[in-house]
Design a protein around this motif. Structure first.
Motif, PDB file in Angstrom:
ATOM      1  N   TRP A   9      -5.432  41.260  82.126  1.00  0.00           N
ATOM      2  CA  TRP A   9      -5.753  40.369  81.031  1.00  0.00           C
ATOM      3  C   TRP A   9      -4.472  39.896  80.364  1.00  0.00           C
ATOM      4  N   ALA A  10      -4.498  38.728  79.812  1.00  0.00           N
ATOM      5  CA  ALA A  10      -3.403  38.229  78.980  1.00  0.00           C
ATOM      6  C   ALA A  10      -3.975  37.885  77.626  1.00  0.00           C
ATOM      7  N   LYS A  11      -3.415  38.450  76.565  1.00  0.00           N
ATOM      8  CA  LYS A  11      -3.926  38.199  75.227  1.00  0.00           C
ATOM      9  C   LYS A  11      -3.304  36.929  74.669  1.00  0.00           C
ATOM     10  N   SER A  12      -4.127  36.070  74.088  1.00  0.00           N
ATOM     11  CA  SER A  12      -3.650  34.818  73.519  1.00  0.00           C
ATOM     12  C   SER A  12      -4.119  34.706  72.083  1.00  0.00           C
ATOM     13  N   LEU A  13      -3.422  33.887  71.307  1.00  0.00           N
ATOM     14  CA  LEU A  13      -3.690  33.766  69.886  1.00  0.00           C
ATOM     15  C   LEU A  13      -3.532  32.318  69.460  1.00  0.00           C
ATOM     16  N   ALA A 166     -14.111  27.372  63.565  1.00  0.00           N
ATOM     17  CA  ALA A 166     -13.191  28.391  63.045  1.00  0.00           C
ATOM     18  C   ALA A 166     -12.390  27.854  61.867  1.00  0.00           C
ATOM     19  N   VAL A 167     -11.963  26.599  61.941  1.00  0.00           N
ATOM     20  CA  VAL A 167     -11.257  25.980  60.818  1.00  0.00           C
ATOM     21  C   VAL A 167     -12.196  25.848  59.619  1.00  0.00           C
ATOM     22  N   GLU A 168     -13.424  25.384  59.870  1.00  0.00           N
ATOM     23  CA  GLU A 168     -14.381  25.206  58.783  1.00  0.00           C
ATOM     24  C   GLU A 168     -14.739  26.529  58.117  1.00  0.00           C
ATOM     25  N   MET A 169     -14.718  27.623  58.855  1.00  0.00           N
ATOM     26  CA  MET A 169     -15.024  28.944  58.309  1.00  0.00           C
ATOM     27  C   MET A 169     -13.793  29.617  57.697  1.00  0.00           C
ATOM     28  N   ASN A 170     -12.678  28.875  57.663  1.00  0.00           N
ATOM     29  CA  ASN A 170     -11.464  29.352  57.007  1.00  0.00           C
ATOM     30  C   ASN A 170     -10.890  30.607  57.675  1.00  0.00           C
ATOM     31  N   LEU A 171     -10.964  30.661  58.998  1.00  0.00           N
ATOM     32  CA  LEU A 171     -10.356  31.775  59.716  1.00  0.00           C
ATOM     33  C   LEU A 171      -8.853  31.560  59.807  1.00  0.00           C
ATOM     34  N   SER A 172      -8.087  32.633  59.656  1.00  0.00           N
ATOM     35  CA  SER A 172      -6.631  32.520  59.779  1.00  0.00           C
ATOM     36  C   SER A 172      -6.203  32.408  61.231  1.00  0.00           C
ATOM     37  N   SER A 173      -6.897  33.079  62.119  1.00  0.00           N
ATOM     38  CA  SER A 173      -6.527  33.053  63.529  1.00  0.00           C
ATOM     39  C   SER A 173      -7.737  33.375  64.380  1.00  0.00           C
ATOM     40  N   VAL A 174      -7.637  33.015  65.641  1.00  0.00           N
ATOM     41  CA  VAL A 174      -8.648  33.368  66.636  1.00  0.00           C
ATOM     42  C   VAL A 174      -7.913  33.921  67.841  1.00  0.00           C
ATOM     43  N   GLU A 175      -8.381  35.044  68.381  1.00  0.00           N
ATOM     44  CA  GLU A 175      -7.728  35.630  69.542  1.00  0.00           C
ATOM     45  C   GLU A 175      -8.708  35.794  70.683  1.00  0.00           C
ATOM     46  N   LEU A 176      -8.170  35.950  71.855  1.00  0.00           N
ATOM     47  CA  LEU A 176      -8.988  36.195  73.040  1.00  0.00           C
ATOM     48  C   LEU A 176      -8.140  36.891  74.092  1.00  0.00           C
ATOM     49  N   LYS A 177      -8.814  37.425  75.096  1.00  0.00           N
ATOM     50  CA  LYS A 177      -8.147  37.972  76.269  1.00  0.00           C
ATOM     51  C   LYS A 177      -8.431  37.030  77.428  1.00  0.00           C
ATOM     52  N   ALA A 178      -7.371  36.461  77.984  1.00  0.00           N
ATOM     53  CA  ALA A 178      -7.525  35.436  79.020  1.00  0.00           C
ATOM     54  C   ALA A 178      -7.250  36.016  80.398  1.00  0.00           C
ATOM     55  N   ASP A 180      -6.306  35.203  84.402  1.00  0.00           N
ATOM     56  CA  ASP A 180      -5.439  34.190  85.011  1.00  0.00           C
ATOM     57  C   ASP A 180      -6.196  32.875  85.217  1.00  0.00           C
ATOM     58  N   ALA A 181      -7.472  32.978  85.581  1.00  0.00           N
ATOM     59  CA  ALA A 181      -8.265  31.780  85.865  1.00  0.00           C
ATOM     60  C   ALA A 181      -8.481  30.932  84.619  1.00  0.00           C
ATOM     61  N   GLY A 182      -8.582  31.576  83.445  1.00  0.00           N
ATOM     62  CA  GLY A 182      -8.859  30.837  82.233  1.00  0.00           C
ATOM     63  C   GLY A 182      -7.638  30.516  81.386  1.00  0.00           C
ATOM     64  N   TYR A 183      -6.477  31.028  81.788  1.00  0.00           N
ATOM     65  CA  TYR A 183      -5.269  30.934  80.963  1.00  0.00           C
ATOM     66  C   TYR A 183      -4.908  29.482  80.614  1.00  0.00           C
ATOM     67  N   ASN A 184      -4.871  28.595  81.599  1.00  0.00           N
ATOM     68  CA  ASN A 184      -4.478  27.204  81.342  1.00  0.00           C
ATOM     69  C   ASN A 184      -5.498  26.469  80.472  1.00  0.00           C
ATOM     70  N   LEU A 185      -6.770  26.805  80.628  1.00  0.00           N
ATOM     71  CA  LEU A 185      -7.800  26.203  79.786  1.00  0.00           C
ATOM     72  C   LEU A 185      -7.528  26.524  78.322  1.00  0.00           C
ATOM     73  N   TYR A 186      -7.241  27.785  78.026  1.00  0.00           N
ATOM     74  CA  TYR A 186      -7.031  28.179  76.638  1.00  0.00           C
ATOM     75  C   TYR A 186      -5.745  27.584  76.079  1.00  0.00           C
ATOM     76  N   LYS A 187      -4.718  27.484  76.904  1.00  0.00           N
ATOM     77  CA  LYS A 187      -3.487  26.832  76.458  1.00  0.00           C
ATOM     78  C   LYS A 187      -3.753  25.373  76.109  1.00  0.00           C
ATOM     79  N   SER A 188      -4.630  24.721  76.864  1.00  0.00           N
ATOM     80  CA  SER A 188      -4.884  23.294  76.655  1.00  0.00           C
ATOM     81  C   SER A 188      -5.564  23.008  75.318  1.00  0.00           C
ATOM     82  N   VAL A 189      -6.240  24.010  74.735  1.00  0.00           N
ATOM     83  CA  VAL A 189      -6.903  23.790  73.438  1.00  0.00           C
ATOM     84  C   VAL A 189      -6.126  24.440  72.296  1.00  0.00           C
TER      85      VAL A 189
END
Length: 206
Positions: A9-13, A166-178, A180-189
């Protein structure tokens, strides 16, 4: 590692608070309130081009959420034995009934009447720190599209709506575990690799 799941897994933020703009257009964003986690039913659906609609899940979608959660876990963790599947199938509907649209928000895409893609946003409130100044953070779970419906941009569309919320709910951050297959998708957003001086550790019940 827990006994059921394996894989790298790769953790992203992603840091929110007005910095990230997922470039999603809503009909009337003034319908949102600033109460924690509050999102209006009026904006239940969002169109991302063509006929593909991203929806927020409600109580009548619990059966579909349970089925997609089980499909995701079996694909992610490998074959689960019947006892584990039975326990999960019993626990999940009660969990969604208790928590859906309170501290977990689920996003769906349908093809005709069938739900074919989803993602979950789990909300947590912590003592504030410089890393999460509002104390409110999110974790993305269960990003999944049925195999027959993949490569249509569904996961990207869902993630854009999720991050707007997430912005509307006033979250400071959102994290996930990516994976390899999903890594580029998450970077794109807008997600980036989370570099930390801390060691990630976990306790598991024996």
């Amino acid at each position: 590692k827990p006994p059921l799941c394996k894989g790298r897994w790769a953790k992203s933020l992603i840091l929110l608070g007005g910095v990230v703009n997922p470039s999603v257009s809503f009909a009337d964003s003034s319908l949102y309130t600033r109460e924690p986690w509050a999102l209006p039913r009026q904006l239940n659906k969002l169109e991302f081009g063509g006929d593909d609609m991203v929806e927020r899940a409600y109580i009548n979608d619990i059966a579909a959420l349970t089925a997609l959660r089980l499909e995701f876990l079996q694909e992610d963790c490998g074959e689960l034995n019947e006892e584990v599947i039975s326990k999960l199938a019993e626990a999940l509907p009660a969990y969604f009934e208790k928590n859906l649209n309170h501290n977990i928000f689920c996003y769906l895409i349908r093809e005709k009447e069938n739900v074919v893609a989803c993602a979950f946003l789990l909300i947590d409130e912590k003592p504030a720190s410089p890393m999460f100044i509002t104390g409110r953070t999110g974790t993305v779970l269960n990003v999944y599209t049925k195999p027959i419906s993949r490569h249509k941009g569904y996961a990207t569309a869902i993630m854009k709506m999720l991050l707007h919320d997430a912005v509307e709910m006033n979250l400071s951050s959102v994290e996930l575990k990516a994976t390899d297959a999903g890594y580029n998708l998450y970077k794109s957003v807008g997600f980036t690799d989370d570099v930390s001086k801390y060691h990630c550790m976990k306790w598991h019940k024996a």
